[in-house]
Enzyme design. Structure first.
Site, PDB file in Angstrom:
ATOM      1  N   GLN A  36       5.900  -2.365   5.541  1.00 55.94           N
ATOM      2  CA  GLN A  36       6.404  -3.873   5.917  1.00 55.94           C
ATOM      3  C   GLN A  36       4.279  -4.028   5.451  1.00 55.94           C
ATOM      4  OE1 GLN A  36       7.212  -3.315  10.373  1.00 55.94           O
ATOM      5  NE2 GLN A  36       8.734  -5.379   9.903  1.00 55.94           N
ATOM      6  N   HIS A  56      15.793  -0.971  -3.349  1.00 51.00           N
ATOM      7  CA  HIS A  56      16.154  -1.299  -4.698  1.00 51.00           C
ATOM      8  C   HIS A  56      17.921  -1.769  -4.166  1.00 51.00           C
ATOM      9  CE1 HIS A  56      11.826   0.127  -5.296  1.00 51.00           C
ATOM     10  NE2 HIS A  56      11.977  -0.839  -5.149  1.00 51.00           N
ATOM     11  N   ASP A  68       8.414  -3.726  -2.315  1.00 54.91           N
ATOM     12  CA  ASP A  68       7.522  -3.245  -3.358  1.00 54.91           C
ATOM     13  C   ASP A  68       6.183  -3.818  -3.388  1.00 54.91           C
ATOM     14  OD1 ASP A  68       9.600  -2.002  -4.557  1.00 54.91           O
ATOM     15  OD2 ASP A  68       9.226  -3.336  -5.859  1.00 54.91           O
ATOM     16  N   ARG A  93      -2.534  -1.011  15.299  1.00 59.70           N
ATOM     17  CA  ARG A  93      -1.568   0.293  15.245  1.00 59.70           C
ATOM     18  C   ARG A  93      -1.652  -0.336  14.067  1.00 59.70           C
ATOM     19  NH1 ARG A  93       4.301  -0.534  16.811  1.00 59.70           N
ATOM     20  NH2 ARG A  93       4.996   1.455  16.610  1.00 59.70           N
ATOM     21  N   HIS A 138       7.290   5.378  10.382  1.00 61.34           N
ATOM     22  CA  HIS A 138       8.150   4.366  11.746  1.00 61.34           C
ATOM     23  C   HIS A 138       8.804   3.519   9.894  1.00 61.34           C
ATOM     24  CE1 HIS A 138       6.993   0.145  13.619  1.00 61.34           C
ATOM     25  NE2 HIS A 138       7.419  -0.117  12.087  1.00 61.34           N
ATOM     26  N   ASN A 182       8.618   5.588  15.866  1.00 60.93           N
ATOM     27  CA  ASN A 182       8.882   4.279  16.401  1.00 60.93           C
ATOM     28  C   ASN A 182      10.282   3.714  16.872  1.00 60.93           C
ATOM     29  OD1 ASN A 182       7.567   1.794  16.627  1.00 60.93           O
ATOM     30  ND2 ASN A 182       8.929   1.433  14.865  1.00 60.93           N
ATOM     31  N   GLU A 183      10.424   3.523  17.669  1.00 59.56           N
ATOM     32  CA  GLU A 183      11.672   2.692  17.599  1.00 59.56           C
ATOM     33  C   GLU A 183      13.262   4.145  17.153  1.00 59.56           C
ATOM     34  OE1 GLU A 183      12.731  -0.953  17.234  1.00 59.56           O
ATOM     35  OE2 GLU A 183      10.828  -1.831  18.119  1.00 59.56           O
ATOM     36  N   ASN A 323       7.920  -1.088  22.454  1.00 61.24           N
ATOM     37  CA  ASN A 323       8.266  -2.554  22.344  1.00 61.24           C
ATOM     38  C   ASN A 323       8.817  -3.748  22.626  1.00 61.24           C
ATOM     39  OD1 ASN A 323       6.975  -1.137  20.217  1.00 61.24           O
ATOM     40  ND2 ASN A 323       8.191  -0.606  19.054  1.00 61.24           N
ATOM     41  N   TYR A 325      11.076  -7.384  23.430  1.00 64.52           N
ATOM     42  CA  TYR A 325      11.232  -8.730  22.670  1.00 64.52           C
ATOM     43  C   TYR A 325      12.003  -9.851  23.558  1.00 64.52           C
ATOM     44  CZ  TYR A 325       8.831  -7.463  18.186  1.00 64.52           C
ATOM     45  OH  TYR A 325       7.746  -6.181  17.381  1.00 64.52           O
ATOM     46  N   GLU A 392       4.655  -3.764  20.530  1.00 61.72           N
ATOM     47  CA  GLU A 392       4.667  -4.683  19.654  1.00 61.72           C
ATOM     48  C   GLU A 392       4.919  -5.684  20.878  1.00 61.72           C
ATOM     49  OE1 GLU A 392       8.023  -3.851  16.974  1.00 61.72           O
ATOM     50  OE2 GLU A 392       7.017  -2.253  16.112  1.00 61.72           O
TER      51      GLU A 392
END
Ligand SMILES: *[C@@H]1O[C@H](CO)[C@@H](O)[C@H](O)[C@H]1NC(C)=O
Ligand SMILES: *[C@@H]1O[C@H](CO)[C@@H](O)[C@H](O)[C@H]1NC(C)=O
Ligand SMILES: *[C@@H]1O[C@H](CO)[C@@H](O)[C@H](O)[C@H]1NC(C)=O
Ligand SMILES: *[C@@H]1O[C@H](CO)[C@@H](O)[C@H](O)[C@H]1NC(C)=O
Ligand SMILES: *[C@@H]1O[C@H](CO)[C@@H](O)[C@H](O)[C@H]1NC(C)=O
Ligand SMILES: *[C@@H]1O[C@H](CO)[C@@H](O)[C@H](O)[C@H]1NC(C)=O
Length: 484
Positions: A36, A56, A68, A93, A138, A182-183, A323, A325, A392
């Site tokens: 990311q 892509h 990219d 992190r 991740h 992760n997740e 995490n 949210y 998160e």
């Protein structure tokens, strides 16, 4: 504290104590992930991973964008560490890009430039008094390993173990907090079930469970390798990362309570139970077995673990990494008739959100901060970890620099977290806010901005600018209390 205040009449100190301070062992932090933010997708020997391939491919990403270049943190990491230091953050992190250090995922070829990048990053952090908090995986699997079946291939655990050993060897001396995966629930359901995330497979009836099983075995392998080969040297802490919503029953009926329990076990328990307790959750075992039988299978689509595997996976945690949210509402539903096999039908309960919770036009994820306190208490009660790190928690908008709504949301979140710590006795020791920087938000591209620091994606320089929330977070960290 009252007596202390009376004695020295230190008005500011008294006010601070009345304000409720975050405990001394609580670390404020920030979080990112390699794909990311790094960019440099084909530089210095990095191999191709499933997110390079996915972005892509036309039609996969909402705004047709890619990672990219992303936030170009590969080249700007020193600037990012300087920002962290200025904010006063004590825990950062970030994740390692597997294909940056092992181009096709296999141990025969190690890319020294990739190792150097992470060693330099970690040293820069430590020199600036910031603790590195490392996620091994991740979501960016080397493409070669995906060609072998990715997380559907039982061998992935062995490849992951070899990768973990390479990272532990390079970074072990510097790192205290590790997350293996992760997740995994997001990877398995959205990546191998619904096809929304890379690798874009739609195998919701069978793939989700194969992915879950292999993820748990891979996590356990990486944990056991650390435990036997590295823990005696460095004494770090390793765990798996689990995202969780807060689940509200629609009504106080027994059926809705049962539905909440079932949804929790299908979403959270599918990944947490084997690690923090033993084996798959019983309700998942029973329901998948029943529906598989009625679908004509001679076996359960949920592959069983042997006793030896259960022993191997059970207890592979040193803390709970969660995490957080949102909240969701759960309402009981009668059994759905047999049709195409699906993890969602195995669960059998749809979840919804209360539209009055939604305060951001960019994402439904941002809802109901009070739910945080409930879910922290539930995790404490279910799994009884000695320590919880919120790895998160954040807010998406479309990029406002004066992001008052993000401040409001984070403030409510932290208020509830503080209540869980001080009033309920939940041992939350860290909080890594998602996210330090605006970055590439997976299938949503750059249409959702989670950063407290803006990145100018229109400029090749990718300049960073503080949003109002960055200045606010700095004040919170300094006061160690909820401030405006
Ligand atoms: C993305 O590309 C497709 C064609 O490949 C096009 O139809 C669509 O309008 C593009 N979307 C954006 C947001 O640019
Ligand atoms: C459930 O019961 C609690 C008190 O026991 C009450 O506060 C709450 O409003 C009830 N919720 C619903 C949805 O009926
Ligand atoms: C599984 O099916 C049996 C009978 O076929 C039934 O008694 C049991 O309640 C079912 N269990 C679940 C969890 O659906
Ligand atoms: C949604 O939230 C509003 C405001 O808190 C509340 O009045 C309403 O009852 C909720 N609706 C549902 C379906 O829970
Ligand atoms: C919270 O966790 C930390 C880190 O593991 C530990 O040192 C501390 O004793 C724990 N506190 C409580 C109250 O369990
Ligand atoms: C962008 O950042 C570069 C340094 O990375 C700096 O030299 C330049 O002045 C910045 N431009 C703007 C518009 O802030």
């Amino acid at each position: 504290m009252v007596r202390f205040c009376l004695i020295i009449l230190a008005v500011t100190l008294c006010r601070a104590s009345a304000q409720k301070l975050f405990p001394d062992n609580f670390k404020f932090g920030a979080a990112t992930a390699a794909y990311q933010i790094e960019g440099a997708w084909d530089e210095d020997g990095k191999g191709i991973n499933i997110w390079d391939t996915f972005t892509h491919t036309a039609g996969k990403i909402r705004d047709n964008s890619t990672g990219d270049v992303a936030s170009d943190s590969y080249h700007k990491y020193k600037e990012d560490v300087a920002i962290l230091k200025d904010l006063g953050v004590k825990l950062y992190r970030f994740s390692i890009s597997w294909s940056r250090i092992m181009p096709d995922g296999r141990p025969y070829s190690i890319n020294q430039a990739g190792i150097d990048y992470y060693v330099n990053l970690v040293k820069e952090l430590i020199e600036n008094d910031i603790e590195p908090f490392v996620t091994l995986y991740h979501w960016d699997l080397p493409q070669y390993l995906e060609d072998l079946g990715g997380w559907l291939n039982p061998r992935i655990a062995d490849y992951f173990g070899d990768y973990a050993r390479v990272v532990y060897t390079a970074l072990g001396p510097y790192v205290n907090y590790w997350v293996t995966i992760n997740e995994p629930s997001t990877t398995c359901v959205l990546g191998y079930g619904q096809g929304i995330l890379a690798p874009g497979k739609t195998l919701i009836g069978d793939g989700v469970y194969l992915c879950a099983r292999n993820s748990l075995k891979a996590h356990a392998k990486a944990y056991r390798i650390y435990e036997t080969e590295f823990k005696p040297l460095y004494n770090g802490k390793v765990t798996i990362n689990i995202p969780s919503a807060n689940y509200y029953p629609k009504t106080n009926s027994t059926l809705d309570a049962e539905a909440v329990e079932r949804v929790f076990e299908f979403v959270v328990g599918l990944f947490a139970n084997a690690v923090f307790k033993r084996n798959w959750p019983q309700v998942v075992i029973d329901r998948v077995a029943n529906r598989s039988r009625l679908e004509g299978y001679s076996f359960s689509r949920l592959p069983e673990f042997s006793e030896a595997e259960i022993d191997y996976i059970s207890g592979t945690y040193d803390y709970f990494s969660v995490n957080l949210y949102t909240s969701v509402i759960v309402e009981y539903k009668d059994e759905t008739a047999i049709s195409t096999p699906s993890y969602l039908l195995d669960m059998g309960i749809p979840v919804s959100i209360n539209s009055s919770w939604i305060k951001s036009t960019a994402s439904w994820l941002n809802s109901d901060p009070p739910g945080t306190r409930n879910i922290l208490n539930l995790i404490q009660k279910k799994y009884n970890p000695s320590e919880i790190v919120i790895s998160e928690n954040g807010w998406a908008d479309t990029g406002d620099l004066d992001d008052q709504k993000r401040i409001t949301y984070l403030k409510e979140y932290l208020t509830n977290i503080l209540s869980a710590i001080l009033e309920d006795g939940v041992n939350v020791t860290g909080y890594t806010l998602w996210s330090l920087l605006d970055n590439f938000e997976w299938a949503d591209g750059y249409s959702q901005r989670f950063g407290i620091v803006n990145v100018d994606f229109d400029s090749p320089l990718r300049n960073r600018t503080y949003k109002s929330s960055a200045d606010w977070y700095k004040r919170i960290i300094e006061a160690r209390a909820i401030v405006d």
